[in-house]
Design a protein around this motif. Structure first.
Motif, PDB file in Angstrom:
ATOM      1  N   VAL A  18       0.899  -1.394  -0.074  1.00 30.59           N
ATOM      2  CA  VAL A  18       0.088   0.006  -0.013  1.00 30.59           C
ATOM      3  C   VAL A  18       0.746   1.154   0.107  1.00 30.59           C
ATOM      4  N   GLY A  19       2.375   1.275  -0.282  1.00 26.11           N
ATOM      5  CA  GLY A  19       2.948   2.247  -0.011  1.00 26.11           C
ATOM      6  C   GLY A  19       3.357   3.062   1.053  1.00 26.11           C
ATOM      7  N   TYR A  20       3.382   2.071   2.107  1.00 28.84           N
ATOM      8  CA  TYR A  20       3.809   2.576   3.473  1.00 28.84           C
ATOM      9  C   TYR A  20       5.298   2.460   3.264  1.00 28.84           C
ATOM     10  N   PRO A  21       6.202   3.306   3.809  1.00 27.51           N
ATOM     11  CA  PRO A  21       7.662   3.463   3.563  1.00 27.51           C
ATOM     12  C   PRO A  21       8.270   2.695   4.676  1.00 27.51           C
ATOM     13  N   ASP A  22       7.953   1.278   4.946  1.00 25.42           N
ATOM     14  CA  ASP A  22       8.448   0.742   5.937  1.00 25.42           C
ATOM     15  C   ASP A  22       9.934  -0.003   5.635  1.00 25.42           C
ATOM     16  N   LEU A  23      10.512  -0.736   6.409  1.00 24.62           N
ATOM     17  CA  LEU A  23      11.837  -1.065   6.186  1.00 24.62           C
ATOM     18  C   LEU A  23      11.925  -1.984   4.882  1.00 24.62           C
ATOM     19  N   VAL A  24      11.139  -2.755   4.659  1.00 28.91           N
ATOM     20  CA  VAL A  24      11.074  -3.506   3.388  1.00 28.91           C
ATOM     21  C   VAL A  24      11.145  -2.644   1.983  1.00 28.91           C
ATOM     22  N   SER A  25      10.132  -1.643   2.035  1.00 31.73           N
ATOM     23  CA  SER A  25       9.916  -0.516   1.281  1.00 31.73           C
ATOM     24  C   SER A  25      11.277  -0.033   0.596  1.00 31.73           C
ATOM     25  N   ILE A  26      11.777   0.592   1.836  1.00 30.23           N
ATOM     26  CA  ILE A  26      13.021   1.141   1.679  1.00 30.23           C
ATOM     27  C   ILE A  26      14.151   0.212   1.269  1.00 30.23           C
ATOM     28  N   ALA A  27      14.497  -1.087   1.667  1.00 33.41           N
ATOM     29  CA  ALA A  27      15.329  -2.053   1.237  1.00 33.41           C
ATOM     30  C   ALA A  27      15.145  -2.117  -0.348  1.00 33.41           C
ATOM     31  N   ASN A  28      13.675  -2.369  -0.997  1.00 31.31           N
ATOM     32  CA  ASN A  28      13.502  -2.354  -2.372  1.00 31.31           C
ATOM     33  C   ASN A  28      14.005  -1.267  -3.235  1.00 31.31           C
ATOM     34  N   THR A  29      13.731  -0.359  -2.602  1.00 26.40           N
ATOM     35  CA  THR A  29      14.063   0.773  -3.433  1.00 26.40           C
ATOM     36  C   THR A  29      15.655   1.128  -3.551  1.00 26.40           C
ATOM     37  N   THR A  30      16.372   0.898  -2.449  1.00 28.59           N
ATOM     38  CA  THR A  30      17.901   0.738  -2.241  1.00 28.59           C
ATOM     39  C   THR A  30      18.286  -0.426  -3.142  1.00 28.59           C
ATOM     40  N   LEU A  31      17.870  -1.634  -3.159  1.00 25.12           N
ATOM     41  CA  LEU A  31      18.235  -2.515  -4.225  1.00 25.12           C
ATOM     42  C   LEU A  31      18.028  -2.220  -5.633  1.00 25.12           C
ATOM     43  N   ASN A  32      17.144  -1.463  -5.826  1.00 25.66           N
ATOM     44  CA  ASN A  32      16.930  -1.103  -7.389  1.00 25.66           C
ATOM     45  C   ASN A  32      17.916  -0.031  -7.804  1.00 25.66           C
ATOM     46  N   GLN A  33      18.254   0.827  -6.822  1.00 26.57           N
ATOM     47  CA  GLN A  33      19.284   1.793  -7.078  1.00 26.57           C
ATOM     48  C   GLN A  33      20.687   1.222  -7.153  1.00 26.57           C
ATOM     49  N   THR A  34      20.984   0.455  -6.334  1.00 28.97           N
ATOM     50  CA  THR A  34      22.328   0.176  -5.878  1.00 28.97           C
ATOM     51  C   THR A  34      22.882  -1.184  -6.509  1.00 28.97           C
ATOM     52  N   GLY A  35      21.933  -2.051  -6.702  1.00 30.06           N
ATOM     53  CA  GLY A  35      22.037  -3.445  -7.147  1.00 30.06           C
ATOM     54  C   GLY A  35      22.645  -4.381  -6.085  1.00 30.06           C
ATOM     55  N   ARG A  36      22.536  -3.726  -5.069  1.00 32.04           N
ATOM     56  CA  ARG A  36      23.119  -4.815  -3.994  1.00 32.04           C
ATOM     57  C   ARG A  36      22.108  -5.409  -3.311  1.00 32.04           C
ATOM     58  N   ALA A  37      21.678  -6.406  -3.995  1.00 27.11           N
ATOM     59  CA  ALA A  37      20.476  -7.209  -3.186  1.00 27.11           C
ATOM     60  C   ALA A  37      20.689  -8.054  -2.063  1.00 27.11           C
ATOM     61  N   ILE A  38      21.843  -8.857  -1.986  1.00 27.53           N
ATOM     62  CA  ILE A  38      22.171  -9.501  -0.871  1.00 27.53           C
ATOM     63  C   ILE A  38      22.395  -8.675   0.256  1.00 27.53           C
ATOM     64  N   GLU A  39      23.122  -7.714   0.179  1.00 33.61           N
ATOM     65  CA  GLU A  39      23.387  -6.633   1.201  1.00 33.61           C
ATOM     66  C   GLU A  39      21.916  -6.080   2.113  1.00 33.61           C
ATOM     67  N   ALA A  40      21.100  -5.366   0.978  1.00 35.97           N
ATOM     68  CA  ALA A  40      20.060  -4.996   1.569  1.00 35.97           C
ATOM     69  C   ALA A  40      19.123  -5.756   2.045  1.00 35.97           C
ATOM     70  N   LEU A  41      19.152  -7.102   1.349  1.00 34.45           N
ATOM     71  CA  LEU A  41      18.085  -8.196   1.995  1.00 34.45           C
ATOM     72  C   LEU A  41      18.645  -8.635   3.650  1.00 34.45           C
ATOM     73  N   SER A  42      19.981  -8.601   3.508  1.00 31.94           N
ATOM     74  CA  SER A  42      20.675  -9.237   4.912  1.00 31.94           C
ATOM     75  C   SER A  42      20.275  -8.023   5.908  1.00 31.94           C
ATOM     76  N   ILE A  43      20.085  -6.884   5.474  1.00 32.86           N
ATOM     77  CA  ILE A  43      20.024  -5.912   6.664  1.00 32.86           C
ATOM     78  C   ILE A  43      18.584  -6.043   6.978  1.00 32.86           C
ATOM     79  N   VAL A  44      17.631  -6.373   6.159  1.00 33.14           N
ATOM     80  CA  VAL A  44      16.398  -6.613   6.492  1.00 33.14           C
ATOM     81  C   VAL A  44      15.875  -7.834   7.491  1.00 33.14           C
ATOM     82  N   MET A  45      16.838  -8.817   6.953  1.00 28.68           N
ATOM     83  CA  MET A  45      16.755 -10.031   7.943  1.00 28.68           C
ATOM     84  C   MET A  45      17.283  -9.744   9.006  1.00 28.68           C
TER      85      MET A  45
END
Length: 399
Positions: free
Chosen positions: A346-373
């Motif tokens: 629903v577009g609420y900027p929680d941790l997962v939303s921030i991680a998804n945007t970060t992943l798309n910008q930097t390409g650091r998928a493993i790093e972004a998801l590891s922070i969420v985990m």
């Protein structure tokens, strides 16, 4: 003169020495465990090494150095200030705080609503019992994802625009969210908050002492009124000590939206209400089953002591039911926290939303998801630790 026969002290049995040889059962057990752990560590090491090598061969960057770079995107709802120079550390902090806000408020509201519904299942009023039953069966059988979407549609499509917002005094409800007055923060508010926290702590200590006094003497001390007096009184004293500030930031209708004051966005309200209503239905069943686990004899014993139904429920039944309620209640708290990750729908900027945007910008998928985990793992462990402590403190001590 007769002498009593001497009783010879039996020698203590010799302590069995642990044998770590292959021929002993205990030794083989230890060896198997060491081999199993070493195999898992080796497998993880191979996976990490192969992943890093494949990423280097394909020119994919890795590492957490991007966290110190400016993130450069807008966040619709933030509890801490940021600007164009703010780093990804700030972005993830905003996402984590937004997740915590939903989880903490949601846990409190879901616990209150679920407890009322669970107790309401035992009401002598037929209509109230059926309403509580219907609520539980309705909300727990609709997927939480669908409920979030429905509430988001309600807030963005059904409610009026800000020009025609529903208004009660200086409180507004519209497609722009829920706007309400907020005090202009000064020293008085800070001291009032400190007094409020001290009042909560003092009321908890008083309630424990009142319970011990009741267990020893059977005489009941007033708990609710004293607790309210402590909380409100200390908060008022703190406010007076800080100069008794009375300034309020009131929301007003602006040219394009409702401005000033404090507000909850439609996205936040959709996530919060959806999670609370969904989780409360499960908590209600947990409370109902916990109360049902208390034998009928306990109800009869409470009645024989002259306790009314409400007193019996609060002083006799619920304290015993907590032994059954707390363990599954912990699981529901963890589920609510983890289900908040669906806020991205629903577009609420929680941790997962921030991680998804970060992943798309930097390409650091493993790093972004590891922070969420790591964040969700930490929140789950802290919640479990607090609930285990509460479970131990609420356990009935045998004499």
């Amino acid at each position: 003169m007769s002498h009593s026969p001497m009783i010879e002290a039996r020698p203590l049995p010799a302590r069995k020495k642990r044998s770590m040889s292959w021929n002993s059962r205990e030794g083989r057990s230890v060896i198997y465990q060491v081999v199993a752990i070493a195999s898992v560590v080796a497998l993880v090491w191979l996976l990490v090494r192969n992943t890093l090598r494949n990423m280097r061969e394909r020119g994919i960057q890795s590492g957490y150095d991007f966290m110190g770079q400016p993130f450069g995107f807008d966040i619709s709802e933030a509890m801490i200030p940021y600007d164009v120079a703010s780093t990804y550390w700030t972005a993830f902090s905003i996402g984590m705080l937004n997740t915590l806000k939903v989880a903490m408020i949601g846990i409190v509201l879901a616990t209150i609503l679920g407890t009322l519904l669970g107790v309401g299942r035992f009401s002598p009023n037929f209509l109230l019992r059926k309403i509580c039953y219907g609520y539980v069966e309705f909300f727990r059988n609709i997927p939480i994802y669908l409920q979030l979407l429905i509430w988001y549609i309600v807030f963005t499509e059904v409610l009026p625009s800000f020009e025609n917002a529903w208004q009660v005094g200086h409180v507004y409800l519209s497609k722009g969210g829920f706007s309400f007055p907020w005090p202009i923060w000064q020293l008085g508010q800070t001291l009032a908050l400190i007094g409020l926290l001290l009042g909560v702590a003092g009321s908890y200590v008083y309630a424990r002492k009142a319970q011990k006094h009741f267990d020893l003497t059977g005489q009941q001390r007033p708990v609710l009124l004293v607790s309210l007096a402590l909380i409100v009184g200390l908060a008022v004293l703190g406010w007076l000590a800080g100069g008794a500030p009375t300034g309020w930031n009131l929301p007003v209708k602006g040219a394009f939206q409702i401005e000033e004051g404090a507000a909850f966005s439609p996205e936040f309200l959709a996530v919060l209400i959806g999670l609370v209503l969904y989780t409360a239905s499960f908590i209600a069943e947990i409370v109902r089953s916990g109360i049902s686990s208390v034998s009928l004899g306990q109800h009869e014993a409470a009645a024989s002591l002259g306790l009314g139904k409400r007193q019996a429920m609060r002083l006799v039944v619920l304290p015993q039911a907590l032994r059954v309620i707390i363990p599954p209640l912990t699981s529901q708290y963890l589920n609510l926290t983890k289900n908040s990750s669906l806020a991205v729908a629903v577009g609420y900027p929680d941790l997962v939303s921030i991680a998804n945007t970060t992943l798309n910008q930097t390409g650091r998928a493993i790093e972004a998801l590891s922070i969420v985990m790591l964040v969700y793992l930490t929140l789950s462990l802290v919640t479990s630790a607090l609930m285990n402590w509460f479970n131990a403190s609420a356990a009935i001590q045998e004499r």
